[in-house]
Motif scaffolding. Structure first.
Motif, PDB file in Angstrom:
ATOM      1  N   VAL A   1      32.316  47.729  34.486  1.00  0.00           N
ATOM      2  CA  VAL A   1      30.993  47.431  35.021  1.00  0.00           C
ATOM      3  C   VAL A   1      30.526  48.623  35.840  1.00  0.00           C
ATOM      4  O   VAL A   1      31.291  49.236  36.577  1.00  0.00           O
ATOM      5  CB  VAL A   1      31.013  46.138  35.873  1.00  0.00           C
ATOM      6  CG1 VAL A   1      31.952  46.260  37.061  1.00  0.00           C
ATOM      7  CG2 VAL A   1      29.610  45.748  36.325  1.00  0.00           C
TER       8      VAL A   1
ATOM      9  N   VAL B   1      23.403  42.452  34.595  1.00  0.00           N
ATOM     10  CA  VAL B   1      24.378  41.786  35.449  1.00  0.00           C
ATOM     11  C   VAL B   1      23.774  41.607  36.847  1.00  0.00           C
ATOM     12  O   VAL B   1      23.282  42.561  37.448  1.00  0.00           O
ATOM     13  CB  VAL B   1      25.681  42.606  35.532  1.00  0.00           C
ATOM     14  CG1 VAL B   1      26.676  41.952  36.480  1.00  0.00           C
ATOM     15  CG2 VAL B   1      26.293  42.767  34.148  1.00  0.00           C
TER      16      VAL B   1
ATOM     17  N   HIS C   1      33.148  45.603  41.552  1.00  0.00           N
ATOM     18  CA  HIS C   1      31.983  46.418  41.222  1.00  0.00           C
ATOM     19  C   HIS C   1      32.062  47.690  42.069  1.00  0.00           C
ATOM     20  O   HIS C   1      32.289  47.628  43.280  1.00  0.00           O
ATOM     21  CB  HIS C   1      30.688  45.663  41.513  1.00  0.00           C
ATOM     22  CG  HIS C   1      29.479  46.341  40.960  1.00  0.00           C
ATOM     23  ND1 HIS C   1      28.906  47.439  41.581  1.00  0.00           N
ATOM     24  CD2 HIS C   1      28.738  46.106  39.840  1.00  0.00           C
ATOM     25  CE1 HIS C   1      27.862  47.840  40.866  1.00  0.00           C
ATOM     26  NE2 HIS C   1      27.742  47.054  39.810  1.00  0.00           N
TER      27      HIS C   1
ATOM     28  N   HIS D   1      32.775  36.441  36.335  1.00  0.00           N
ATOM     29  CA  HIS D   1      32.101  37.174  37.404  1.00  0.00           C
ATOM     30  C   HIS D   1      32.314  36.383  38.692  1.00  0.00           C
ATOM     31  O   HIS D   1      31.917  35.229  38.788  1.00  0.00           O
ATOM     32  CB  HIS D   1      30.607  37.287  37.065  1.00  0.00           C
ATOM     33  CG  HIS D   1      29.777  37.873  38.172  1.00  0.00           C
ATOM     34  ND1 HIS D   1      28.406  37.754  38.200  1.00  0.00           N
ATOM     35  CD2 HIS D   1      30.093  38.587  39.274  1.00  0.00           C
ATOM     36  CE1 HIS D   1      27.921  38.360  39.271  1.00  0.00           C
ATOM     37  NE2 HIS D   1      28.928  38.870  39.946  1.00  0.00           N
TER      38      HIS D   1
ATOM     39  N   LEU E   1      27.487  45.829  32.037  1.00  0.00           N
ATOM     40  CA  LEU E   1      28.861  45.402  31.843  1.00  0.00           C
ATOM     41  C   LEU E   1      29.189  45.475  30.356  1.00  0.00           C
ATOM     42  O   LEU E   1      28.366  45.136  29.511  1.00  0.00           O
ATOM     43  CB  LEU E   1      29.066  43.979  32.359  1.00  0.00           C
ATOM     44  CG  LEU E   1      30.474  43.397  32.257  1.00  0.00           C
ATOM     45  CD1 LEU E   1      30.766  42.512  33.471  1.00  0.00           C
ATOM     46  CD2 LEU E   1      30.669  42.576  30.993  1.00  0.00           C
TER      47      LEU E   1
END
Length: 372
Positions: free
Chosen positions: A350, A370, A264, A282, A355
């Motif tokens: 993302v 998210v 991220h 994730h 995302l």
């Protein structure tokens, strides 16, 4: 899972990227672009998911992405990155590199510049497999083992490293303003320092044992010595390039090829991977520091996007959670992000709490909630 929306687009999607947003405004992204492959006519397409403010009030959360504009693309789109809010760079299976310009007022795409057959063999084109940019610089790599440097404000090519690799270079990313990292089809990572005139890597790292092809790489946005890779065996590898020439940790991630891995960009305790096996994962690791990871520094840019722009460096004294030694023993949580497995998930991006991913099932999946 209710927050995941599917849009069927009648195209196999090879790449997805969010349009950059202003870092100072803290706004959520609203526009993303896709590239297609293995279709009779391949396209670069821009989509809108509408106002995030409305969705936060529970309105419009189920709305499909809306088509804004598209443009025909010569060959498969093997990679692309946003250079800035108005320009996107594509890498083609025919060896070409193209700058497309997005006109938001007219909702139109046009070709701003092309470098045809930038990657090639003596008698035929070679696929351009990866592109990375830090405006105005653009760097591409290809199946021909070449690394090529361009500038968006120049027509010619700035530099070519002709024999950078004897195998296919699958992915490329910036480590620093003057350094890039490549991964190849024999399991090697190579670091290149553009300040040096010699056309040899400054460092080579590799997987021990079998030479498993590596398909993707991403650099930690705050700490440039930490990189994550994924490859043909579906394993997630985390590397500390300062201390070892082999991965710091190996984690079983997918049952088939991993096509993309991304930290991220502003909360790198979260990482995302997607695979040929139809899954999107994730990964979340708890930070050893009490300081929230979004306060630990980041890219020193007015815009934030997936494009691997040069990092500010962050606080290098911080112990990173990915290298804490027990990230796979109770400190790491993995969540499936798609409601059910689909055909290959080829690409993901993302940004903020949003995302997006694209699949061989001719579908785009968007999640605007998210948990990061």
């Amino acid at each position: 899972m209710a927050s995941v929306n599917a849009k069927y687009v009648s195209q196999k999607i090879s790449k997805v990227r969010w349009r950059p947003v202003s870092l100072s405004s803290l706004q959520q992204p609203e526009i993303f672009a896709t590239g297609s492959w293995d279709n009779e006519d391949n396209r670069v397409t821009f989509w809108s998911i509408g106002s995030h403010e409305n969705s936060s009030l529970g309105e419009g959360i189920d709305e499909d992405p809306q088509l804004l504009c598209e443009h025909k693309h010569e060959g498969d789109v093997l990679d692309f990155q946003f250079l800035d809010q108005d320009r996107v760079i594509t890498a083609s299976s025919n060896g070409g590199v193209t700058i497309f310009r997005y006109n938001q007022n007219k909702q139109a795409l046009s070709v701003a510049h092309q470098w045809p057959r930038a990657h090639h063999y003596p008698c035929e084109n070679a696929p351009c497999t990866s592109v990375v940019c830090s405006s105005p610089e653009i760097v591409t790599a290809g199946e021909d083992g070449r690394i090529i440097v361009y500038r968006a404000d120049q027509e010619g090519i700035v530099r070519i490293i002709d024999n950078a690799d004897s195998s296919t270079i699958h992915a490329i990313t910036y480590l620093k303003t003057t350094e890039i990292l490549t991964v190849n089809s024999i399991g090697q990572l190579k670091i290149w320092d553009f300040r040096e005139k010699r056309n040899t890597p400054s460092q080579i790292l590799s997987l021990s044992g079998d030479r498993v092809p590596l398909h993707c790489v991403d650099r930690h946005p705050n700490q440039q010595h930490i990189v994550a890779t994924g490859g043909q065996d579906g394993m997630l590898c985390v590397w500390d390039i300062r201390q070892s020439n082999t991965p710091f940790s190996l984690m079983e991630a997918h049952s088939a090829e991993m096509w993309e891995v991304h930290f991220h960009p502003t909360n790198p305790d979260h990482l995302f991977t997607c695979s040929e096996d139809g899954s999107l994962l994730h990964w979340e690791t708890s930070s050893p520091s009490d300081m929230p990871s979004f306060l630990q520094g980041g890219r020193n840019n007015s815009m934030v996007s997936r494009s691997a722009m040069a990092p500010a460096g962050g606080n290098q004294s911080l112990i990173n959670a990915w290298l804490s030694g027990d990230s796979s023993k109770g400190r790491l949580e993995t969540t499936h992000m798609l409601p059910s497995q689909t055909l290959a998930v080829n690409s993901l991006d993302v940004l903020g709490q949003c995302l997006v991913c694209g699949t061989d099932g001719e579908a785009i999946f968007v999640n605007r909630q998210v948990p990061v």
